[in-house]
Each structure stands twice: as structure tokens, then as C-alpha cells.
Scaffold this motif. Structure first.
Motif, PDB file in Angstrom:
ATOM      1  N   GLU A  28       0.810  -1.214   0.000  1.00 45.24           N
ATOM      2  CA  GLU A  28       0.000   0.000   0.000  1.00 45.24           C
ATOM      3  C   GLU A  28       0.843   1.264   0.000  1.00 45.24           C
ATOM      4  O   GLU A  28       0.345   2.354  -0.307  1.00 45.24           O
ATOM      5  CB  GLU A  28      -0.943   0.001   1.197  1.00 45.24           C
ATOM      6  N   ASN A  29       2.129   1.139   0.346  1.00 46.89           N
ATOM      7  CA  ASN A  29       3.006   2.306   0.381  1.00 46.89           C
ATOM      8  C   ASN A  29       3.681   2.586  -0.961  1.00 46.89           C
ATOM      9  O   ASN A  29       4.381   3.593  -1.092  1.00 46.89           O
ATOM     10  CB  ASN A  29       4.088   2.109   1.454  1.00 46.89           C
ATOM     11  N   THR A  30       3.477   1.726  -1.945  1.00 49.40           N
ATOM     12  CA  THR A  30       4.045   1.968  -3.271  1.00 49.40           C
ATOM     13  C   THR A  30       3.348   3.166  -3.911  1.00 49.40           C
ATOM     14  O   THR A  30       2.119   3.239  -3.946  1.00 49.40           O
ATOM     15  CB  THR A  30       3.887   0.725  -4.157  1.00 49.40           C
ATOM     16  N   THR A  31       4.141   4.115  -4.412  1.00 52.96           N
ATOM     17  CA  THR A  31       3.585   5.327  -5.013  1.00 52.96           C
ATOM     18  C   THR A  31       2.943   5.008  -6.357  1.00 52.96           C
ATOM     19  O   THR A  31       3.156   3.937  -6.935  1.00 52.96           O
ATOM     20  CB  THR A  31       4.683   6.368  -5.231  1.00 52.96           C
ATOM     21  N   ALA A  32       2.172   5.977  -6.876  1.00 54.16           N
ATOM     22  CA  ALA A  32       1.555   5.796  -8.189  1.00 54.16           C
ATOM     23  C   ALA A  32       2.620   5.613  -9.260  1.00 54.16           C
ATOM     24  O   ALA A  32       2.471   4.782 -10.159  1.00 54.16           O
ATOM     25  CB  ALA A  32       0.663   7.000  -8.521  1.00 54.16           C
ATOM     26  N   THR A  33       3.712   6.373  -9.166  1.00 53.73           N
ATOM     27  CA  THR A  33       4.805   6.225 -10.131  1.00 53.73           C
ATOM     28  C   THR A  33       5.398   4.827 -10.066  1.00 53.73           C
ATOM     29  O   THR A  33       5.621   4.181 -11.097  1.00 53.73           O
ATOM     30  CB  THR A  33       5.899   7.272  -9.867  1.00 53.73           C
ATOM     31  N   GLY A  34       5.648   4.351  -8.863  1.00 50.33           N
ATOM     32  CA  GLY A  34       6.185   3.001  -8.697  1.00 50.33           C
ATOM     33  C   GLY A  34       5.207   1.943  -9.145  1.00 50.33           C
ATOM     34  O   GLY A  34       5.592   0.933  -9.744  1.00 50.33           O
ATOM     35  N   PHE A  35       3.919   2.167  -8.870  1.00 54.17           N
ATOM     36  CA  PHE A  35       2.890   1.207  -9.263  1.00 54.17           C
ATOM     37  C   PHE A  35       2.831   1.073 -10.779  1.00 54.17           C
ATOM     38  O   PHE A  35       2.742  -0.029 -11.312  1.00 54.17           O
ATOM     39  CB  PHE A  35       1.534   1.658  -8.707  1.00 54.17           C
ATOM     40  N   ARG A  36       2.901   2.208 -11.489  1.00 54.88           N
ATOM     41  CA  ARG A  36       2.879   2.164 -12.951  1.00 54.88           C
ATOM     42  C   ARG A  36       4.107   1.447 -13.501  1.00 54.88           C
ATOM     43  O   ARG A  36       4.003   0.632 -14.425  1.00 54.88           O
ATOM     44  CB  ARG A  36       2.794   3.586 -13.516  1.00 54.88           C
ATOM     45  N   GLN A  37       5.272   1.737 -12.938  1.00 59.39           N
ATOM     46  CA  GLN A  37       6.496   1.107 -13.414  1.00 59.39           C
ATOM     47  C   GLN A  37       6.469  -0.400 -13.181  1.00 59.39           C
ATOM     48  O   GLN A  37       6.805  -1.191 -14.073  1.00 59.39           O
ATOM     49  CB  GLN A  37       7.711   1.721 -12.711  1.00 59.39           C
ATOM     50  N   PHE A  43      -3.299   5.780 -11.438  1.00 56.94           N
ATOM     51  CA  PHE A  43      -3.422   7.169 -11.868  1.00 56.94           C
ATOM     52  C   PHE A  43      -3.406   8.165 -10.716  1.00 56.94           C
ATOM     53  O   PHE A  43      -3.713   9.337 -10.884  1.00 56.94           O
ATOM     54  CB  PHE A  43      -4.688   7.323 -12.705  1.00 56.94           C
ATOM     55  N   GLY A  44      -3.046   7.662  -9.526  1.00 49.43           N
ATOM     56  CA  GLY A  44      -2.849   8.553  -8.395  1.00 49.43           C
ATOM     57  C   GLY A  44      -4.101   9.178  -7.846  1.00 49.43           C
ATOM     58  O   GLY A  44      -4.069  10.269  -7.269  1.00 49.43           O
ATOM     59  N   THR A  45      -5.235   8.492  -7.986  1.00 52.40           N
ATOM     60  CA  THR A  45      -6.498   9.053  -7.519  1.00 52.40           C
ATOM     61  C   THR A  45      -7.030   8.367  -6.266  1.00 52.40           C
ATOM     62  O   THR A  45      -8.168   8.603  -5.867  1.00 52.40           O
ATOM     63  CB  THR A  45      -7.578   8.960  -8.633  1.00 52.40           C
ATOM     64  N   SER A  46      -6.225   7.485  -5.678  1.00 47.53           N
ATOM     65  CA  SER A  46      -6.674   6.801  -4.462  1.00 47.53           C
ATOM     66  C   SER A  46      -6.591   7.763  -3.295  1.00 47.53           C
ATOM     67  O   SER A  46      -5.739   8.653  -3.232  1.00 47.53           O
ATOM     68  CB  SER A  46      -5.827   5.564  -4.197  1.00 47.53           C
ATOM     69  N   GLY A  62      -5.824  -3.643  -4.240  1.00 45.24           N
ATOM     70  CA  GLY A  62      -6.667  -2.486  -3.991  1.00 45.24           C
ATOM     71  C   GLY A  62      -7.382  -2.104  -5.274  1.00 45.24           C
ATOM     72  O   GLY A  62      -7.678  -2.960  -6.112  1.00 45.24           O
ATOM     73  N   ASP A  63      -7.656  -0.830  -5.455  1.00 44.35           N
ATOM     74  CA  ASP A  63      -8.260  -0.340  -6.703  1.00 44.35           C
ATOM     75  C   ASP A  63      -7.117  -0.017  -7.664  1.00 44.35           C
ATOM     76  O   ASP A  63      -6.457   1.028  -7.539  1.00 44.35           O
ATOM     77  CB  ASP A  63      -9.119   0.899  -6.431  1.00 44.35           C
ATOM     78  N   ALA A  64      -6.873  -0.898  -8.624  1.00 46.36           N
ATOM     79  CA  ALA A  64      -5.721  -0.738  -9.500  1.00 46.36           C
ATOM     80  C   ALA A  64      -5.802   0.553 -10.310  1.00 46.36           C
ATOM     81  O   ALA A  64      -4.785   1.217 -10.534  1.00 46.36           O
ATOM     82  CB  ALA A  64      -5.595  -1.942 -10.429  1.00 46.36           C
TER      83      ALA A  64
END
Length: 211
Positions: A21-30, A207-210, A200-202
Motif C-alpha cells: 500500500e506504500n508503493t507510489t503511483a509512479t512506482g505502481f505504474r512502473q 493514476f494517483g487518484t486513491s 486495492g483499486d488498480a
């Protein structure tokens, strides 16, 4: 339907980071792009090829090249968009289409609200992208939509899947000759239809909207 759970140390490592849950949106996309490319390797193994002559700096030899109809990549909006870059990098020869689908809360039917596909899919191998296979309803609708449009081969690439979603595909898409490629078969769905342990909500996390 054929299910391929891709067991690889790099996928397991990256998936663990993706779940965090601590992974950022940038990290999640990568991480999503990296996992998709690892799943794309086995998913594209059946693409047809033809012999091709080539001259190397040493001599002439015969290799191979992709043949037949151009493959098509179809992300399911919106979360599937987060997988498009990784798949396109792995298979740059492919064309890209889009499907947007939503459930009508009154009828519970899946409705298509956006569609950008080639006019004729006859003979095409279509790769459908969606990070999570939860209830399976959207994927079943997408598979039937693409088959009716003429697609010859259907491959679904999902990062995590719930047993309920797989059961839905086996019941309602068994006649479509589908290959499903996943990184993990998770425990199941929560009362609110989230995959557990899941991501979670992928879409929100991509897209950083969580919240």
C-alpha cells in the motif's frame, strides 16, 4: 479455457512490491509495466512466424519474422491503460484498440460505453489487458464482444485473478478458446468484490487518484 499462472522469481518479487500500500503511483505504474512484459513473453509464444532471409556481417542465414494478421492489443478502460505501455514495448508490431465497459447497477448487465477497434478483426490475435480478474463479468463481456467482431485468438493478460472470476470465465466463455495469463491466483473476493489480498483499486493506484 487454458489458465497459465506464470511462476517466476522476478514476477513474485515485483508483485510483492505492487501489492504494498506504500508503493507510489509512479512506482505502481512502473511495476505494472515490468510485470506485463514478463507475462507477455509466454502469452505471445503462439504468434505465427515465417522464414526470413537475412545477411549478417558474416554470412547469409534464415531466421523468422511475425506473419499473418497484425496482433491487436485491447486494454479494458480504465485500469487496462496502465498495462498498455509495457505490452506495446514488448510487442511494438501490434495495433491498439480500446474497450470501455461498465455494469448497469439496475439490470446488472455489462454495457459498452466506449469502443475503438479496427472495423474487421477477422483472423486477428487479440490480447486483452486488465490488471485484475475479479468477478469476471467484464472480461466475459469483452471476450464475447471481440469474438463476435471476428477475432480468431483471444489471450487475456491479468496480474491477479480471483477464483470467482476464473469460474465465471470457465462457465460463460468456455466455448471461446481463451488463454488466460496471470501472475497470481489470489484467495478470493471480499464482500465488496475486491480481490484479497489483491492490489486495492488498480485504476486509482495507477493514476494517483486513491484516497
Amino acid at each position: 479455457m487454458r489458465i497459465h499462472q506464470v511462476d517466476h522469481p522476478l514476477i513474485a518479487h515485483k508483485l510483492t512490491q505492487l501489492r504494498d500500500e506504500n508503493t507510489t503511483a509512479t512506482g505502481f505504474r512502473q511495476l505494472t509495466n515490468e510485470i506485463v512484459q514478463l507475462l507477455a513473453y509466454p502469452a505471445t509464444a503462439k504468434l505465427p512466424t515465417a522464414p526470413k532471409s537475412v545477411t549478417t556481417p558474416v554470412c547469409e542465414t534464415v531466421g523468422s519474422e511475425l506473419s499473418g494478421e497484425t496482433p491487436l492489443i485491447v486494454p479494458i478502460l480504465r485500469a487496462g491503460l496502465g498495462m498498455l505501455e509495457g505490452m506495446s514495448k514488448f510487442l511494438p508490431e501490434a495495433e491498439v484498440g480500446f474497450l470501455g465497459m461498465v455494469r448497469d447497477e439496475q439490470t446488472l448487465e455489462i454495457e459498452t460505453y466506449a469502443e475503438r477497434l479496427p472495423a474487421d478483426l477477422t483472423g486477428r490475435h487479440v490480447f486483452i489487458l486488465d490488471p485484475m480478474l475479479a468477478t469476471g463479468n467484464t472480461m466475459v463481456a469483452a471476450l464475447h464482444y471481440l469474438r463476435e467482431a471476428g477475432a480468431a485468438s483471444l489471450s487475456c493478460i491479468c496480474i491477479v485473478a480471483a477464483p470467482e472470476g476464473i469460474a465465471q470465465l470457465e462457465e460463460h466463455a468456455a466455448d471461446l478458446d481463451v488463454d488466460l495469463y496471470i501472475a497470481s491466483l489470489d484467495e478470493g473476493l471480499t464482500e465488496t468484490a475486491y480481490i484479497s489480498p489483491g492490489l486495492g483499486d488498480a485504476g486509482d493506484r495507477l493514476f494517483g487518484t486513491s484516497s
